[in-house]
Design a protein around this motif. Structure first.
Motif, PDB file in Angstrom:
ATOM      1  N   LYS A 127      -1.260 -13.097   4.207  1.00 37.99           N
ATOM      2  CA  LYS A 127      -2.590 -13.377   4.730  1.00 37.99           C
ATOM      3  C   LYS A 127      -3.646 -12.577   3.986  1.00 37.99           C
ATOM      4  N   ILE A 128      -3.364 -11.308   3.724  1.00 42.25           N
ATOM      5  CA  ILE A 128      -4.325 -10.455   3.020  1.00 42.25           C
ATOM      6  C   ILE A 128      -4.600 -11.005   1.627  1.00 42.25           C
ATOM      7  N   CYS A 129      -3.558 -11.469   0.962  1.00 38.98           N
ATOM      8  CA  CYS A 129      -3.745 -12.057  -0.370  1.00 38.98           C
ATOM      9  C   CYS A 129      -4.610 -13.313  -0.298  1.00 38.98           C
ATOM     10  N   LEU A 130      -4.313 -14.205   0.644  1.00 39.82           N
ATOM     11  CA  LEU A 130      -5.091 -15.441   0.777  1.00 39.82           C
ATOM     12  C   LEU A 130      -6.563 -15.155   1.058  1.00 39.82           C
ATOM     13  N   GLN A 131      -6.821 -14.115   1.842  1.00 38.60           N
ATOM     14  CA  GLN A 131      -8.204 -13.755   2.166  1.00 38.60           C
ATOM     15  C   GLN A 131      -8.969 -13.276   0.938  1.00 38.60           C
ATOM     16  N   ASN A 132      -8.233 -12.933  -0.119  1.00 37.22           N
ATOM     17  CA  ASN A 132      -8.870 -12.457  -1.354  1.00 37.22           C
ATOM     18  C   ASN A 132      -8.576 -13.367  -2.543  1.00 37.22           C
ATOM     19  N   ASP A 133      -8.306 -14.650  -2.234  1.00 31.34           N
ATOM     20  CA  ASP A 133      -8.103 -15.674  -3.258  1.00 31.34           C
ATOM     21  C   ASP A 133      -6.901 -15.367  -4.155  1.00 31.34           C
ATOM     22  N   LEU A 134      -5.903 -14.697  -3.586  1.00 28.51           N
ATOM     23  CA  LEU A 134      -4.643 -14.422  -4.278  1.00 28.51           C
ATOM     24  C   LEU A 134      -3.519 -15.116  -3.525  1.00 28.51           C
ATOM     25  N   HIS A 135      -2.420 -15.387  -4.208  1.00 31.26           N
ATOM     26  CA  HIS A 135      -1.332 -16.137  -3.584  1.00 31.26           C
ATOM     27  C   HIS A 135      -0.012 -15.415  -3.805  1.00 31.26           C
ATOM     28  N   LEU A 136       0.589 -14.963  -2.703  1.00 31.41           N
ATOM     29  CA  LEU A 136       1.870 -14.273  -2.739  1.00 31.41           C
ATOM     30  C   LEU A 136       2.998 -15.292  -2.605  1.00 31.41           C
ATOM     31  N   LEU A 137       3.865 -15.359  -3.610  1.00 31.64           N
ATOM     32  CA  LEU A 137       4.938 -16.345  -3.621  1.00 31.64           C
ATOM     33  C   LEU A 137       6.113 -15.890  -2.753  1.00 31.64           C
ATOM     34  N   ASN A 138       6.821 -16.864  -2.176  1.00 32.74           N
ATOM     35  CA  ASN A 138       7.972 -16.563  -1.331  1.00 32.74           C
ATOM     36  C   ASN A 138       9.180 -16.203  -2.173  1.00 32.74           C
ATOM     37  N   ALA A 139       9.878 -15.152  -1.749  1.00 30.18           N
ATOM     38  CA  ALA A 139      11.106 -14.767  -2.443  1.00 30.18           C
ATOM     39  C   ALA A 139      11.842 -13.701  -1.647  1.00 30.18           C
ATOM     40  N   SER A 140      13.155 -13.703  -1.813  1.00 33.94           N
ATOM     41  CA  SER A 140      13.962 -12.549  -1.432  1.00 33.94           C
ATOM     42  C   SER A 140      14.384 -11.899  -2.735  1.00 33.94           C
ATOM     43  N   VAL A 141      14.319 -10.583  -2.813  1.00 36.68           N
ATOM     44  CA  VAL A 141      14.652  -9.897  -4.049  1.00 36.68           C
ATOM     45  C   VAL A 141      15.634  -8.765  -3.773  1.00 36.68           C
ATOM     46  N   ARG A 142      16.731  -8.796  -4.492  1.00 38.22           N
ATOM     47  CA  ARG A 142      17.697  -7.705  -4.462  1.00 38.22           C
ATOM     48  C   ARG A 142      17.372  -6.771  -5.617  1.00 38.22           C
ATOM     49  N   HIS A 143      17.018  -5.525  -5.300  1.00 36.51           N
ATOM     50  CA  HIS A 143      16.733  -4.567  -6.354  1.00 36.51           C
ATOM     51  C   HIS A 143      17.932  -3.657  -6.557  1.00 36.51           C
ATOM     52  N   LEU A 144      18.613  -3.838  -7.692  1.00 33.57           N
ATOM     53  CA  LEU A 144      19.735  -2.973  -8.021  1.00 33.57           C
ATOM     54  C   LEU A 144      19.267  -1.684  -8.680  1.00 33.57           C
ATOM     55  N   GLY A 145      18.184  -1.774  -9.444  1.00 34.49           N
ATOM     56  CA  GLY A 145      17.753  -0.639 -10.259  1.00 34.49           C
ATOM     57  C   GLY A 145      18.509  -0.645 -11.580  1.00 34.49           C
ATOM     58  N   THR A 146      17.904  -0.089 -12.611  1.00 29.23           N
ATOM     59  CA  THR A 146      18.535  -0.074 -13.924  1.00 29.23           C
ATOM     60  C   THR A 146      19.881   0.636 -13.877  1.00 29.23           C
ATOM     61  N   ASP A 147      19.975   1.692 -13.069  1.00 30.90           N
ATOM     62  CA  ASP A 147      21.206   2.468 -13.006  1.00 30.90           C
ATOM     63  C   ASP A 147      22.332   1.710 -12.307  1.00 30.90           C
ATOM     64  N   ILE A 148      22.055   1.133 -11.121  1.00 32.90           N
ATOM     65  CA  ILE A 148      23.100   0.403 -10.391  1.00 32.90           C
ATOM     66  C   ILE A 148      23.435  -0.907 -11.104  1.00 32.90           C
ATOM     67  N   ASN A 149      22.450  -1.524 -11.730  1.00 30.76           N
ATOM     68  CA  ASN A 149      22.693  -2.741 -12.506  1.00 30.76           C
ATOM     69  C   ASN A 149      23.737  -2.472 -13.587  1.00 30.76           C
TER      70      ASN A 149
END
Length: 455
Positions: A127-149
């Motif tokens: 909502k905050i992004c839309l109020q400022n003419d920005l668009h947040l895309l939908n996603a689930s993200v798994r962050h492994l990190g460079t080390d765990i990757n």
């Protein structure tokens, strides 16, 4: 035939193809050919002390080798059809998501357990992004990190090394269609198989183009993304990164109507060099281990450029801009945002006197002499737009590293099985021009492996 299946490229697509083939049909004889080094031999010589910038190694350990260009990335697996490629257009949205989730399960089983899965679904920032003419895309993200990757890749290699034959430091020169199969010609010999999977990633774009020309496989030009990597104090974006980690935000510029987007956000990460076909560009890494984290956050701001007839060499266009940066700065150029706005070149003195310490040793310069005006105008607009939801983004001391270029392979004509017009010849991953991410590339490898195993 020497093998049942040959896989060219040991990036995500190739690794997960091999993994799934062994899970589904372990009696198959599979070989993987990789132009780069084995995982334990992949070391970038840049240490910030004795070696401060790219020395143009014959095989770039950041871009090539087991794990592909993603091996030393920050290990973000975005589970979404909204970005990261168009795999869903070939195999269906539901199937694409199922395969990406399956890859996530494998990563968890091979060392990624305990890492966090973030999601933008239901976030207040939408909502905050839309109020400022920005668009947040939908996603689930798994962050492994460079080390765990790196740990996950090591465990996957240990699992596969006795089941699959790996040829490292063995670039394939040509691929030949034969009666009943395919031959790959390398410096150390020729190998044959009934079926062949090509998964050479973005760094293999020129090679892939040659293979398609040799085999008369139809292609169409893809886009190129050009921009900068932004580095600022981690606190500026902490309210976003603490909840979302990776926020894909898109903005349409008022001046030209171009789309500018954030890409590859690295909270408390580091900016790094990247060598693509001898051209030094910039990227970002981050770590799961708190002891390896920095006080800065970095992310890319990219403008996508599509070309129509008569021009179709989008990668050549991106390369020419990157070469100009290398010519002026001897590699990557860095500029303070305040200096850019005032039309002045950044100096080492002004950067040293800033309150923020850069994480990459780059040459102070003037990005307005490198980036086309239209692209630079879009980036400046986006920075001011982001400043509304993350105040401090447009501070004078915000650093811009240039250039960052995302080269996309021309899109290879394949069917819903990711098979070319030749039976048994598949093109997957980012080398196909269809996927643009770790998760999509990995999923494409699983998809093709299942088709081969079920034959």
């Amino acid at each position: 035939m020497n093998y049942d299946v040959m896989i060219i490229g040991a990036g995500p697509g190739g690794i997960y193809s091999a993994y799934e083939l062994m899970e589904r049909k372990p009696e198959l004889k599979v070989a993987v050919f990789e132009g780069g080094h084995a995982l334990n031999k992949r070391h970038c010589p840049i240490d910030g002390k004795k070696v401060k910038s790219c020395i143009h190694c014959p095989s770039c350990s950041i871009m090539s080798g087991f794990g592909g260009a993603g091996a030393f990335s920050d290990g973000k697996y975005n589970i979404t059809n909204d970005f990261g490629g168009t795999l869903h257009e070939y195999i269906g949205k539901q199937k694409a998501l199922e395969l990406m989730n399956y890859v996530d399960e494998i990563n968890m089983a091979y060392g990624g357990e305990g890492t966090k899965l973030y999601t933008s679904s239901g976030s207040k920032f939408k909502k905050i992004c839309l109020q400022n003419d920005l668009h947040l895309l939908n996603a689930s993200v798994r962050h492994l990190g460079t080390d765990i990757n790196y740990v996950v890749l090591g465990h996957l290699y240990d699992h596969l090394k006795d089941k699959v034959e790996f040829f490292f430091d063995c670039p394939v020169d040509t691929v030949e269609k034969m009666d009943g199969g395919y031959a790959v010609h390398c410096k150390n010999g020729t190998y044959t198989a009934r079926q062949c999977i090509i998964s050479v990633g973005r760094s293999g774009s020129k090679w892939m183009e040659k293979v398609c020309n040799d085999l008369d496989i139809e292609t169409q030009s893809n886009r190129v993304d050009i921009g900068v990597r932004v580095e600022l104090p981690a606190e500026v974006f902490s309210h976003l990164t603490d909840e979302l980690y990776e926020s894909k935000i898109v903005y349409r510029t008022s001046k030209y109507g171009d789309l500018v987007r954030t890409f590859c956000m690295n909270p408390k990460g580091a900016v790094v060099n990247e060598n693509t076909n001898g051209i030094v560009t910039v990227n970002g890494h981050s770590y799961e281990d708190p002891s390896k984290q920095t006080e800065n956050t970095n992310f890319a701001l990219l403008v996508a450029k599509h070309f129509t007839a008569p021009f179709k060499d989008s990668n050549g266009y991106g390369e020419s801009i990157a070469r100009l940066s290398n010519m002026l700065g001897g590699g990557v150029i860095v500029q303070r945002f305040g200096d850019l706005i005032r039309g002045q070149r950044s100096t080492q003195k002004r950067i040293d006197e800033s309150f923020m310490t850069p994480t990459l040793n780059a040459s102070p310069g003037d990005l307005s002499l490198v980036l086309p005006k239209r692209i630079l105008d879009g980036i400046v607009e986006m920075i001011y737009a982001l400043d509304k939801i993350a105040p401090g983004t447009a501070n004078d001391e915000t650093l811009l590293y240039g250039v960052e270029v995302k080269f996309y392979n021309m899109e290879v004509l394949v069917n819903e099985n990711l098979q070319t017009k030749y039976d048994g010849l598949y093109v997957i991953g980012d080398g196909s021009g269809i996927t643009h991410s770790l998760s999509h590339a990995s999923a494409s490898g699983v998809h093709v492996a299942r088709i081969i195993a079920d034959c």
